[in-house]
Design a protein around this motif. Structure first.
Motif, short mmCIF file in Angstrom:
data_model
loop_
_atom_site.label_atom_id
_atom_site.label_comp_id
_atom_site.label_asym_id
_atom_site.label_seq_id
_atom_site.Cartn_x
_atom_site.Cartn_y
_atom_site.Cartn_z
N GLN A 45 0.85 -1.20 0.00
CA GLN A 45 0.00 0.00 0.00
C GLN A 45 0.88 1.24 0.00
OE1 GLN A 45 -2.07 -0.89 3.64
NE2 GLN A 45 -0.70 0.40 4.87
N ASN A 46 0.29 2.37 -0.29
CA ASN A 46 1.03 3.62 -0.26
C ASN A 46 1.43 3.98 1.17
OD1 ASN A 46 0.75 4.06 -3.06
ND2 ASN A 46 -1.24 5.05 -2.78
N VAL B 182 4.64 0.07 6.03
CA VAL B 182 5.14 0.59 4.75
C VAL B 182 5.85 1.93 4.96
CG1 VAL B 182 4.47 1.46 2.48
CG2 VAL B 182 3.42 -0.62 3.37
N LYS C 23 7.00 0.49 -5.66
CA LYS C 23 5.78 0.42 -6.46
C LYS C 23 4.69 -0.25 -5.63
CE LYS C 23 3.97 -0.99 -10.94
NZ LYS C 23 4.30 -1.56 -12.27
N THR C 24 3.53 0.37 -5.56
CA THR C 24 2.43 -0.16 -4.76
C THR C 24 1.70 -1.25 -5.53
OG1 THR C 24 2.15 1.96 -3.63
CG2 THR C 24 0.32 0.41 -3.53
N SER D 169 -0.83 -4.48 -4.35
CA SER D 169 -1.51 -4.84 -3.11
C SER D 169 -1.38 -6.30 -2.69
CB SER D 169 -3.00 -4.46 -3.19
OG SER D 169 -3.60 -5.10 -4.29
#
Length: 344
Positions: free
Chosen positions: A50-51, A64, A257-258, A260
Motif C-alpha cells: 500500500q502507499n 510501509v 511500487k504499490t 496490493s
C-alpha cells in the motif's frame, strides 16, 4: 504434494532455485568507480502492499511508512538487518549510567541533512539541537508515534505531550555533539526505539519551509517522485562507507511500487516490473516450485529464491533477480537496501 514433502523439497532447493527473466536492470546513472570489486549504480525496484501514510518520522506507525522511512531518514542508532543488533547511527557512541536511566550520545561530526533548497541547495551538519527539536516533535500532542516511543519512557515526555509542560525535561543538549536522555526507569528496549524511523532526526528549518511536511532527512536516500511512483535517489553525502571506503548506498535509485497482493507482486516480478518479492509463505512458494521445477538451474541463475528470517515464528521466502547482490533478511519489514549491489 504433501506439506511435509514440500518443506523437505524447499530445504533442498532453496539456495539454487532459479527462474528465467526477460528483463535486467540497467544503470542509467553516472558511473562511479568502486574499490574492492563493489558493484555501484543501478535501480532497485521493490513492491509495497500500500502507499505510505506519511514520510514524517513522528507520524510513522505503519509498516510501509517505516520501511520507506528507514531509507529516507536516520536517527541516533540503527539496526543490522541480519542480526537486529543495535549499531551506531548518527551517534557514533553512547554510554549509560549505573542506574540504567541516563544515556549520553556522542554525535558524528560532519554528518549532514540531505541537500535541499532550505539550506541554499546545499546541506547542513546535524547537531544535538536538531535531535532536541526532533524529539520535541515526537512528543507533540499530534505525534502519532509518541505512544510507542517516548511515552512512559523519557522523563517529562508525557507532561510535554499533554501540554502540562512546555519543556521536554528528559532531553538535554550538552553541546553541539552530545545529547543526554533521561529515562523514568531502566528500559532494555529503549535503544531499539532509537533505531526506528519514528525517532529519526528532522530539520526545524526544513519544517518551517515546508509547513511541517518536510521530507528532508539524513538517510541513505533522498525523496523524489517519477511517473511510476515513489523514487528515492542516492544521498551522495550519507555518512556510512564500506570496509574499502566506498560511500553507501551502492545503488543509485530505489523505487517503491504499490502492488496490493502477493499474487499481483509475483506477476509483476515475472514481467520484470519489480526485482524483489518478499514475505512469500509456504503455499505460494510450493505453487511456484511446482510450476517451474523444470527451469531450475544453479550455475548461472536468473532468479534466486531464499528463505527469510524465521525469527517471527514462521517460515517466509523471498524471490529476487540474480543481478541483485547482498540482499539481507526481511525481519517484519525491516530490510536495509543501502548495502544492496546490482551486477552491472
Amino acid at each position: 504434494m504433501t506439506q511435509r514433502y514440500t518443506r523437505a523439497f524447499l530445504l533442498i532447493f532453496l539456495s539454487t532455485v532459479t527462474f528465467y527473466s526477460c528483463e535486467r536492470v540497467e544503470n542509467t546513472q553516472t558511473h562511479r568507480i568502486a574499490k574492492g570489486n563493489a558493484e555501484v549504480g543501478g535501480l532497485l525496484k521493490v513492491a509495497v502492499p500500500q502507499n505510505p501514510k506519511t514520510f514524517i518520522p513522528s507520524q510513522i506507525t505503519d509498516a510501509v511508512s517505516s520501511e520507506i522511512g528507514l531509507h529516507l531518514h536516520c536517527g541516533l542508532l540503527r539496526l543490522d538487518d541480519q542480526s537486529l543488533e543495535v549499531l551506531p547511527g548518527l551517534a557514533e557512541s553512547w554510554s549509560v549510567d549505573d542506574a540504567g536511566t541516563s544515556y549520553v550520545f556522542a554525535l558524528r561530526k560532519g554528518a549532514t541533512f540531505h541537500r535541499d533548497a532550505c539550506f541554499g541547495n546545499s546541506s547542513r551538519e546535524i547537531t544535538a539541537k536538531d535531535f532536541a527539536y526532533s524529539f520535541g516533535r515526537l512528543c507533540a500532542s499530534d505525534a502519532a508515534a509518541f505512544e510507542s516511543t517516548f511515552s512512559n519512557r523519557v522523563v517529562g515526555a508525557d507532561a510535554f505531550h499533554s501540554g502540562e509542560s512546555q519543556e521536554l525535561t528528559g532531553v538535554t543538549v550538552i553541546d553541539d555533539y552530545k545529547l543526554k536522555i533521561q529515562l523514568l526507569k531502566p528500559d532494555k528496549s529503549f535503544l531499539f526505539v532509537l533505531a526506528q524511523p519514528s525517532t529519526a532526526v528532522v530539520s526545524e528549518k526544513a519544517d518551517l519551509k515546508y509547513a511541517g511536511e518536510s521530507k528532508v532527512g539524513a538517510g541513505p536516500f533522498k525523496y523524489n517522485l517519477d511517473e511510476n511512483g515513489l523514487l528515492l535517489e542516492r544521498n551522495p553525502d550519507y555518512f556510512l562507507s564500506d570496509a574499502f571506503g566506498n560511500r553507501l548506498p551502492y545503488i543509485d535509485s530505489l523505487s517503491f511500487k504499490t502492488i496490493s497482493t502477493k499474487e499481483e507482486q509475483l506477476a509483476a516480478f515475472f514481467d520484470g516490473e519489480i526485482d524483489v518479492v518478499s514475505g512469500l509463505y509456504l503455499d505460494p512458494v510450493k505453487e511456484i516450485l511446482e510450476q517451474h521445477v523444470a527451469e531450475f538451474s544453479g550455475k548461472h541463475p536468473k532468479f534466486v529464491m531464499q528463505r527469510e528470517s524465521e525469527s517471527v515464528g514462521y517460515e517466509s521466502y523471498c524471490i529476487y533477480d540474480a543481478v541483485v547482490k547482498d540482499l539481507g533478511n526481511n525481519f517484519m519489514g525491516y530490510r536495509d537496501f543501502s548495502h544492496v549491489q546490482i551486477e552491472q
